[in-house]
Design an enzyme around this catalytic site. Structure first.
Site, mmCIF file in Angstrom:
data_model
loop_
_atom_site.group_PDB
_atom_site.id
_atom_site.type_symbol
_atom_site.label_atom_id
_atom_site.label_comp_id
_atom_site.label_asym_id
_atom_site.label_seq_id
_atom_site.Cartn_x
_atom_site.Cartn_y
_atom_site.Cartn_z
ATOM 1 N N ASP A 179 24.378 6.266 18.089
ATOM 2 C CA ASP A 179 23.375 7.055 18.814
ATOM 3 C C ASP A 179 23.432 6.778 20.316
ATOM 4 O OD1 ASP A 179 22.576 8.062 16.381
ATOM 5 O OD2 ASP A 179 20.681 6.955 16.302
ATOM 6 N N GLU A 184 29.146 0.876 5.459
ATOM 7 C CA GLU A 184 27.840 1.114 4.834
ATOM 8 C C GLU A 184 26.820 1.418 5.939
ATOM 9 O OE1 GLU A 184 28.088 -2.872 6.309
ATOM 10 O OE2 GLU A 184 29.401 -1.896 4.874
ATOM 11 N N LEU A 185 25.748 2.065 5.561
ATOM 12 C CA LEU A 185 24.706 2.391 6.538
ATOM 13 C C LEU A 185 24.052 1.102 7.019
ATOM 14 C CD1 LEU A 185 22.993 5.480 4.860
ATOM 15 C CD2 LEU A 185 24.628 5.456 6.740
ATOM 16 N N HIS A 186 23.954 0.985 8.323
ATOM 17 C CA HIS A 186 23.331 -0.198 8.914
ATOM 18 C C HIS A 186 22.596 0.250 10.175
ATOM 19 C CE1 HIS A 186 22.849 -4.041 10.930
ATOM 20 N NE2 HIS A 186 23.088 -4.611 9.750
ATOM 21 N N GLU A 235 33.453 11.860 26.074
ATOM 22 C CA GLU A 235 33.558 12.319 24.686
ATOM 23 C C GLU A 235 34.641 11.544 23.934
ATOM 24 O OE1 GLU A 235 31.849 14.100 22.665
ATOM 25 O OE2 GLU A 235 30.515 15.233 23.959
ATOM 26 N N TYR A 249 51.161 8.065 22.546
ATOM 27 C CA TYR A 249 50.000 7.642 21.770
ATOM 28 C C TYR A 249 48.702 8.210 22.354
ATOM 29 C CZ TYR A 249 53.308 4.279 19.812
ATOM 30 O OH TYR A 249 54.380 3.691 19.215
ATOM 31 N N GLU A 258 32.542 5.778 17.646
ATOM 32 C CA GLU A 258 32.191 6.214 16.289
ATOM 33 C C GLU A 258 33.209 5.725 15.273
ATOM 34 O OE1 GLU A 258 31.763 10.454 16.419
ATOM 35 O OE2 GLU A 258 29.778 10.355 17.346
#
Length: 121
Positions: free
Chosen positions: A91, A81-83, A65, A12, A72
């Protein structure tokens, strides 16, 4: 201890590494950068401790990374949805990668510049 489950965990984990290599441009860039640094290290005849530092920096960059990519994915899953907080989380994770990358460059310069000073100057 269930050795079958133990060895499956390696499968995995390797699938996760393969996925990030295929899907993340920044990870592929870091692989290229690592290859260049390893070649430069071979040509520069690093000491054992310098090699240890270089390997730890390279592996650390890969790890951060991978963590960034995981954050992410989790953010995208939990907040499709964008929040504003979702953006901040992504970020911040990307910022951690940037800070570590800058650190690796600084340490790399500290290691390599004295070895190349006769060649460059």
């Amino acid at each position: 201890m269930d050795f079958r489950k133990f060895f499956k965990s390696f499968l995995y984990a390797s699938q996760g590494v393969v996925h990030v290599v295929k899907s993340e441009q920044n990870f592929r860039f870091h692989i290229l950068a690592a290859a260049i640094v390893l070649i430069a290290s071979l040509l520069s005849r690093l000491s054992k401790w310098e090699w240890i530092i270089i390997i730890m920096l390279i592996c650390g960059m890969f790890v951060i990374e991978l963590v960034n990519a995981s954050i992410e994915r989790v953010v995208d899953l939990t907040s499709p949805e964008l929040h504003p907080l979702a953006k901040q989380a992504k970020d911040l994770a990307a910022g951690a990668c940037l800070v570590y990358a800058i650190c690796t460059v600084i340490v790399g310069l500290i290691i390599f510049l004295p070895k190349w000073s006769g060649i460059l100057f």
